[in-house]
Design an enzyme around this catalytic site. Structure first.
Site, PDB file in Angstrom:
ATOM      1  N   ASP A   1      -6.227   9.393  10.403  1.00 15.54           N
ATOM      2  CA  ASP A   1      -4.635   9.237  10.626  1.00 15.54           C
ATOM      3  C   ASP A   1      -4.141  10.030  11.779  1.00 15.54           C
ATOM      4  O   ASP A   1      -4.345  10.792  12.183  1.00 15.54           O
ATOM      5  CB  ASP A   1      -3.500   9.107   9.119  1.00 15.54           C
ATOM      6  CG  ASP A   1      -3.866   8.054   8.613  1.00 15.54           C
ATOM      7  OD1 ASP A   1      -3.558   7.225   8.252  1.00 15.54           O
ATOM      8  OD2 ASP A   1      -4.285   8.641   6.961  1.00 15.54           O
TER       9      ASP A   1
ATOM     10  N   GLU B   1       0.579  -1.353  -0.193  1.00 17.72           N
ATOM     11  CA  GLU B   1       0.113  -0.219   0.241  1.00 17.72           C
ATOM     12  C   GLU B   1       1.257   1.236  -0.093  1.00 17.72           C
ATOM     13  O   GLU B   1       1.476   1.320   0.744  1.00 17.72           O
ATOM     14  CB  GLU B   1      -0.954  -0.170   1.441  1.00 17.72           C
ATOM     15  CG  GLU B   1      -1.822  -1.010   0.787  1.00 17.72           C
ATOM     16  CD  GLU B   1      -2.597  -1.046   2.511  1.00 17.72           C
ATOM     17  OE1 GLU B   1      -4.053  -1.451   2.758  1.00 17.72           O
ATOM     18  OE2 GLU B   1      -2.193   0.366   3.270  1.00 17.72           O
TER      19      GLU B   1
END
Lengths: 406, 286
Positions: free
Chosen positions: B66, B55
């Site tokens: 995040d 990824e």
């Protein structure tokens, strides 16, 4: 946009998925999706519940002090020598700005939904103070996210929030202002999904927030229409309001969007000037994009990285704008204009000296545009400006800008 | 040999691993972190060190889902001059040496929106990208990105979370391919630890509704955690632990950074491979 695309009404949006034309929507992480769907359901139920409406009405009257007065600014009218200028005095609300209108609605919803913890983001601190106020009123713990830069320039409001029992968390990521505070509040929400209600302070974010906040703020326009009928026997000819995210403007405009004869002006912050790149004028100088749950005009670079906004007014210092404003802009229904820091500072001082009202720096932008618009109008032109906040919080910023030590 | 890209490359990798009887190690790094050069070398080193699927994070100024580690990685990458175009170029260079390891781009919608969805999909495909994970585009907004992505032959990998209940699951599974990414906890990346037994129950719930491989991420930092997850799911995703190692080694220069990324990946890969037997037993019981 062609005439064929003009809707029958400008007041019908959003559609079932929260879209205003190409704007709005629900661009959030999967973790939050079930929460905003539940919020939408509960909000729809509450909206139809007379008891909920009665609770809002009661608090509006006895806690906020609504209706806020409609005031004829006679000396400024003479000074500008044109349109008859009225102020909608939302700076006289409890806590000193329009932000409380929305917070009362959302805290009542939070209580209905059984949430036990409140979070919010704030820029100037007005929404933070309003949120901390209603959290205190309902006895709920409250955490306010505020950028480190804003904390430094809005100390009085930081202290107010603390007095009201809120925890103020300093946000040190990114540009350390409102957009980063919103990122951090979203991170908190995604982590505390079971008990937390996020009170968003403006007509932005994922659906249903833009529609819901507009609804809670629309009391401004509804009152204003009635008051203007009483004062002048007719509706105003033009409306002016400042725009960061755009909640005070939506609150005033929505009532009048289908009155075709009324000219509507939304005033963005041009900071040091549009040409310098240091401003917060998303509609004037931005492009459509996706941030904080909605598709809207954003300040961004060619690679889609969000640019830092600049305005002397912390409440306008945001690189986005509510999606309904983006739509009204593209439809051509509202004229979006901009005012620089120094023009706003001049208007701030003028209002204090001419009317004995110290306005917040945010509506000082609206007044600076009134100063340009009013002289061009005839004396029977009625201009209504939303004076959405008072300027006590800004005296240190203004003193600093004027080179005065206090 | 015909090179198959897009969803086909992801499917081929998971099918091969199924034959081997083990779960995949999926590694997340941000493109351009700490520099475009070091990042390109890390990318090339990951499969060698044991990563089965990559990824690659597309840097964004406002990574709302995040935690601090990945936020900082995004800002480091942007400071090093990364753009979406350069990210795609990095994948194209990677493909000169590796045609089998799936590469999934992960990030937020706005950079793609700015690039233009159609031109982006076209360029991504040419570069050798196989799929997308876009955190802020839920099924409710399928029209804007998910459906065009699927139509182009790339995978649109969907996230399922602890708040995705049975009522919502069919919607999450409706337009997706490649694998299902289960976010093991409500929260942001890099904070908290995974609970393997809770994950096990969720994975079983998903298996009843989909044949897609199920990857699990958020809260996996150590080889032991990777081993535990590899025992109950089809893939373990590790991001923040790798990003932390890269950040720590960054002042030492490119060679040190690549070395650090390799070491962390190799240890995690060993953990995933240790889980092999447990995984087989579980599969046989099913």
């Amino acid at each position: 946009m062609g005439l064929a695309d003009k809707p029958n009404t400008f007041r019908g949006g959003p559609d079932a998925d929260g879209h205003y034309g190409d704007f709005g929507g629900r661009f959030v992480a999967e973790t939050l999706m079930p929460l905003i769907l539940e919020l939408e359901q509960e909000y729809e139920k509450a909206k139809a519940d007379p008891e909920f409406q009665a609770e809002i009405e009661h608090l509006n009257t006895h806690y906020i002090g609504r209706p806020s007065p409609l005031y004829f600014a006679e000396r400024l009218t003479k000074h500008f020598g044109g349109a008859k200028i009225y102020f909608k005095r939302d700076e006289l609300n409890h806590t000193g700005a329009h932000k409380i209108n929305n917070c009362i609605g959302q805290i009542l919803l939070a209580v209905r939904m059984g949430r036990t913890r409140i979070i919010a983001e704030t820029g100037a601190g007005q929404h933070g103070v309003a949120t901390a106020t209603v959290a205190a009123l309902f006895g709920l713990p409250c955490t306010i996210y505020m950028g480190e830069v804003d904390i430094a320039r809005q100390q009085p409001n930081v202290f107010r929030m603390k007095l009201l029992g809120a925890e103020v968390r300093s946000v040190t990521s990114g540009s350390k202002t409102l957009k980063d505070a919103m990122n951090e509040a979203l991170r908190d929400w995604v982590t505390n999904v079971d008990d937390t209600f996020y009170i968003i302070g403006t007509v932005a974010g994922p659906h249903p927030y833009p529609a819901m906040v507009r609804e809670f703020q629309s009391v401004i326009g509804r009152e204003a229409r009635g008051q203007m009928m009483e004062a002048e026997g007719r509706a105003p000819d033009s409306l002016v309001a400042c725009i960061g995210g755009g909640s005070n403007a939506m609150g005033l405009f929505h009532e009048f969007l289908d009155d075709d004869a009324i000219d509507i002006y939304g005033v963005e912050a041009a900071g040091h000037g549009i040409e310098t790149g240091e401003h917060a004028a998303s509609l004037t100088a931005g492009r459509p994009g996706v941030l904080h749950g909605n598709r809207t005009y954003l300040l961004q670079d060619d690679d889609g990285q969000i640019a830092e906004a600049h305005s002397i007014s912390a409440g306008l210092d945001y690189p986005g704008i509510g999606p309904e404003h983006s739509w009204l802009h593209d439809m051509g229904r509202v004229n979006y204009v901009s005012i620089t820091d120094s023009e706003a500072l001049d208007a701030f001082q003028l209002c204090a000296k001419m009317e004995g009202i110290i306005p917040a720096l945010e509506p000082s932008h609206a007044l600076a545009y009134v100063a340009k618009l009013a002289p061009k109008q005839s004396s029977d032109h009625i201009l209504l400006m939303n004076l959405c906040g008072r300027g006590d919080k800004d005296i240190f910023t203004v003193a600093d800008a004027l080179g005065v030590k206090i | 040999m015909t090179v198959v890209g897009g969803t086909a490359r992801i499917d081929a990798r998971f099918a091969a691993l199924k034959k081997e009887g083990r779960a995949a190690l999926v590694t997340f790094v941000t493109a351009g972190d700490p520099s475009p050069e070091a990042s390109a070398e890390i990318l090339r080193a990951l499969p060698e060190a044991g990563a089965d699927v990559i990824e690659l994070g597309m840097a964004f100024t406002d990574p709302m889902a995040d935690g601090p580690a990945i936020q900082r990685a995004n800002l480091r990458a942007l400071a090093s001059g990364i753009t979406l175009k350069k990210t795609l170029a990095m994948v194209a260079t990677f493909r000169e040496h590796d045609t089998e390891t799936p590469v999934i781009l992960m990030g937020y919608f706005n950079p793609i929106h700015a690039y233009g969805v159609e031109p982006f999909l076209e360029d991504a495909k040419i570069a050798g990208v196989d799929g997308l994970i876009i955190v802020d585009v839920p099924p409710e907004e399928d029209d804007v990105l998910c459906l065009p992505t699927m139509a182009s032959g790339l995978s649109f990998v969907r996230l399922a979370t602890p708040t995705t209940d049975d009522q919502r699951l069919p919607q999450v599974l409706a337009n997706t391919s490649g694998f299902l990414y289960y976010v093991s906890m409500a929260g942001i990346t890099g904070v908290g630890s995974v609970d393997a037994s809770a994950v096990d129950a969720q994975v079983k719930r998903f298996r009843a509704s989909t044949d897609l491989p199920i990857a699990v991420g958020f809260g996996i930092r150590t080889p032991e955690q990777a081993e535990a997850i590899a025992g109950v799911a089809d893939a373990a995703v590790v991001g923040s632990a790798l990003i932390d190692a890269i950040a720590e080694a960054a002042p030492g220069g490119t060679a040190k950074v690549v070395e650090a990324a390799k070491t962390v990946t190799a240890n995690l890969a060993a953990g995933v491979r240790r889980a092999e037997r447990t995984d087989k037993i579980i599969r046989n019981q099913l």
